[in-house]
Scaffold this motif. Sequence first.
Motif, mmCIF file in Angstrom:
data_model
loop_
_atom_site.group_PDB
_atom_site.id
_atom_site.type_symbol
_atom_site.label_atom_id
_atom_site.label_comp_id
_atom_site.label_asym_id
_atom_site.label_seq_id
_atom_site.Cartn_x
_atom_site.Cartn_y
_atom_site.Cartn_z
ATOM 1 N N LEU A 1 4.587 -29.609 -3.652
ATOM 2 C CA LEU A 1 4.385 -31.192 -4.074
ATOM 3 C C LEU A 1 3.304 -31.878 -2.906
ATOM 4 O O LEU A 1 3.461 -31.430 -1.868
ATOM 5 N N GLU A 2 2.711 -32.876 -3.494
ATOM 6 C CA GLU A 2 1.784 -33.652 -2.557
ATOM 7 C C GLU A 2 2.040 -35.116 -2.766
ATOM 8 O O GLU A 2 2.219 -35.300 -3.880
ATOM 9 N N ARG A 3 1.818 -35.765 -1.894
ATOM 10 C CA ARG A 3 2.031 -37.253 -1.930
ATOM 11 C C ARG A 3 1.045 -37.931 -1.009
ATOM 12 O O ARG A 3 0.645 -37.599 0.070
ATOM 13 N N ILE A 4 0.259 -38.965 -1.352
ATOM 14 C CA ILE A 4 -0.664 -39.898 -0.493
ATOM 15 C C ILE A 4 0.336 -41.043 -0.089
ATOM 16 O O ILE A 4 0.905 -41.857 -0.891
ATOM 17 N N ILE A 5 0.543 -41.333 1.353
ATOM 18 C CA ILE A 5 1.266 -42.328 1.663
ATOM 19 C C ILE A 5 0.441 -43.472 2.579
ATOM 20 O O ILE A 5 -0.478 -42.981 3.248
ATOM 21 N N ASP A 6 0.532 -44.609 2.275
ATOM 22 C CA ASP A 6 -0.136 -45.906 2.742
ATOM 23 C C ASP A 6 0.566 -45.990 4.092
ATOM 24 O O ASP A 6 1.173 -47.106 4.421
ATOM 25 N N ALA A 7 0.436 -45.015 4.947
ATOM 26 C CA ALA A 7 0.913 -45.436 6.510
ATOM 27 C C ALA A 7 0.142 -44.293 7.595
ATOM 28 O O ALA A 7 -0.183 -43.276 6.854
ATOM 29 N N LYS A 8 0.082 -44.442 8.584
ATOM 30 C CA LYS A 8 -0.500 -43.829 9.523
ATOM 31 C C LYS A 8 0.390 -42.411 9.972
ATOM 32 O O LYS A 8 1.617 -42.548 9.582
ATOM 33 N N ARG A 9 -0.490 -41.291 10.012
ATOM 34 C CA ARG A 9 0.419 -40.201 10.266
ATOM 35 C C ARG A 9 1.409 -39.991 11.249
ATOM 36 O O ARG A 9 2.479 -39.449 10.786
ATOM 37 N N GLU A 10 1.322 -40.433 12.313
ATOM 38 C CA GLU A 10 2.461 -40.476 13.243
ATOM 39 C C GLU A 10 3.568 -41.217 12.847
ATOM 40 O O GLU A 10 4.889 -40.690 13.076
ATOM 41 N N SER A 11 3.629 -42.239 11.930
ATOM 42 C CA SER A 11 4.824 -43.080 11.440
ATOM 43 C C SER A 11 5.504 -42.315 10.494
ATOM 44 O O SER A 11 6.586 -41.950 10.200
ATOM 45 N N VAL A 12 4.419 -41.684 9.489
ATOM 46 C CA VAL A 12 4.911 -40.544 8.196
ATOM 47 C C VAL A 12 5.699 -39.359 9.030
ATOM 48 O O VAL A 12 6.756 -39.375 8.581
ATOM 49 N N PHE A 13 5.203 -38.794 9.972
ATOM 50 C CA PHE A 13 5.814 -37.413 10.353
ATOM 51 C C PHE A 13 7.095 -38.096 11.053
ATOM 52 O O PHE A 13 8.135 -37.200 11.021
ATOM 53 N N LYS A 14 7.160 -39.209 11.820
ATOM 54 C CA LYS A 14 8.444 -39.525 12.442
ATOM 55 C C LYS A 14 9.624 -39.619 11.226
ATOM 56 O O LYS A 14 10.752 -39.207 11.545
ATOM 57 N N ILE A 15 9.381 -40.344 10.229
ATOM 58 C CA ILE A 15 10.319 -40.308 9.200
ATOM 59 C C ILE A 15 10.816 -38.847 8.474
ATOM 60 O O ILE A 15 12.148 -38.762 8.385
ATOM 61 N N PHE A 16 9.741 -38.123 8.273
ATOM 62 C CA PHE A 16 10.080 -36.621 7.914
ATOM 63 C C PHE A 16 10.910 -35.888 8.899
ATOM 64 O O PHE A 16 11.815 -34.868 8.541
ATOM 65 N N SER A 17 10.628 -35.996 10.199
ATOM 66 C CA SER A 17 11.080 -35.158 11.287
ATOM 67 C C SER A 17 12.288 -35.526 12.044
ATOM 68 O O SER A 17 12.869 -35.028 12.830
ATOM 69 N N GLU A 18 12.662 -36.831 11.796
ATOM 70 C CA GLU A 18 13.870 -37.350 12.384
ATOM 71 C C GLU A 18 15.320 -37.280 11.670
ATOM 72 O O GLU A 18 15.663 -38.389 10.989
ATOM 73 N N TYR A 19 15.555 -36.045 11.260
ATOM 74 C CA TYR A 19 16.427 -35.650 10.162
ATOM 75 C C TYR A 19 17.984 -36.224 10.812
ATOM 76 O O TYR A 19 18.654 -36.592 9.711
ATOM 77 N N GLU A 20 18.076 -36.586 11.855
ATOM 78 C CA GLU A 20 19.420 -37.217 12.230
ATOM 79 C C GLU A 20 19.529 -38.444 11.429
ATOM 80 O O GLU A 20 20.504 -39.064 11.319
ATOM 81 N N ASN A 21 18.345 -39.332 11.118
ATOM 82 C CA ASN A 21 18.447 -40.566 10.422
ATOM 83 C C ASN A 21 18.679 -40.317 8.917
ATOM 84 O O ASN A 21 18.466 -41.324 8.132
ATOM 85 N N TYR A 22 18.452 -39.074 8.346
ATOM 86 C CA TYR A 22 18.665 -38.921 6.997
ATOM 87 C C TYR A 22 19.460 -39.444 6.263
ATOM 88 O O TYR A 22 19.560 -40.213 5.307
ATOM 89 N N PRO A 23 20.885 -39.367 6.685
ATOM 90 C CA PRO A 23 21.972 -40.104 6.090
ATOM 91 C C PRO A 23 22.012 -41.635 5.907
ATOM 92 O O PRO A 23 22.379 -42.171 5.003
ATOM 93 N N LYS A 24 21.226 -42.129 7.147
ATOM 94 C CA LYS A 24 20.979 -43.510 7.038
ATOM 95 C C LYS A 24 19.991 -44.024 5.975
ATOM 96 O O LYS A 24 20.327 -45.202 5.143
ATOM 97 N N PHE A 25 18.817 -43.248 5.893
ATOM 98 C CA PHE A 25 17.967 -43.637 5.022
ATOM 99 C C PHE A 25 17.893 -43.221 3.600
ATOM 100 O O PHE A 25 17.361 -43.873 2.673
ATOM 101 N N PHE A 26 18.536 -42.144 3.587
ATOM 102 C CA PHE A 26 18.674 -41.271 2.048
ATOM 103 C C PHE A 26 20.074 -40.703 2.012
ATOM 104 O O PHE A 26 20.044 -39.579 1.702
#
Length: 142
Positions: free
Chosen positions: A6-31
Amino acid sequence: MPKFSLERIIDAKRESVFKIFSEYENYPKFFPKHFPSIRVRSVRNNVSVVEEYLRLGDKEFLIMAKHVSDSPVSHEVFVIGGDAKGSIFKEKFLELETGTKVMVEVDFKIKGKLKISSLFGKNIFENDYAKILDDFVKIAEN
């Protein structure tokens, strides 16, 4: 079993996108509908072992996963125990002028009744995982 990309283009900087994807301890809060529970078991440098409760559509999985991060380039998840043992989720983050391209490769290993049901609904897991990815995009863009 099911392999897909799958691919998506996200209107945000790479560092902030990476942070959302890699901070799995926040997944229950956000998802919460996809990840009702996450428990970090071990962290050593860029590698973590995490107990995860994952929902894909109407299917539920309890897994033990090893997360390997290479900030802000990639985040890989190797399912080392539980339901879907042997599955691999690879996320790559490519910086664009206008945002970030996220490329996800999934090799989803399933067993038992879920394996049989996936034969009849070939794209069921891909469609369900795409919904999770779309929710990540919404969070990253806000």
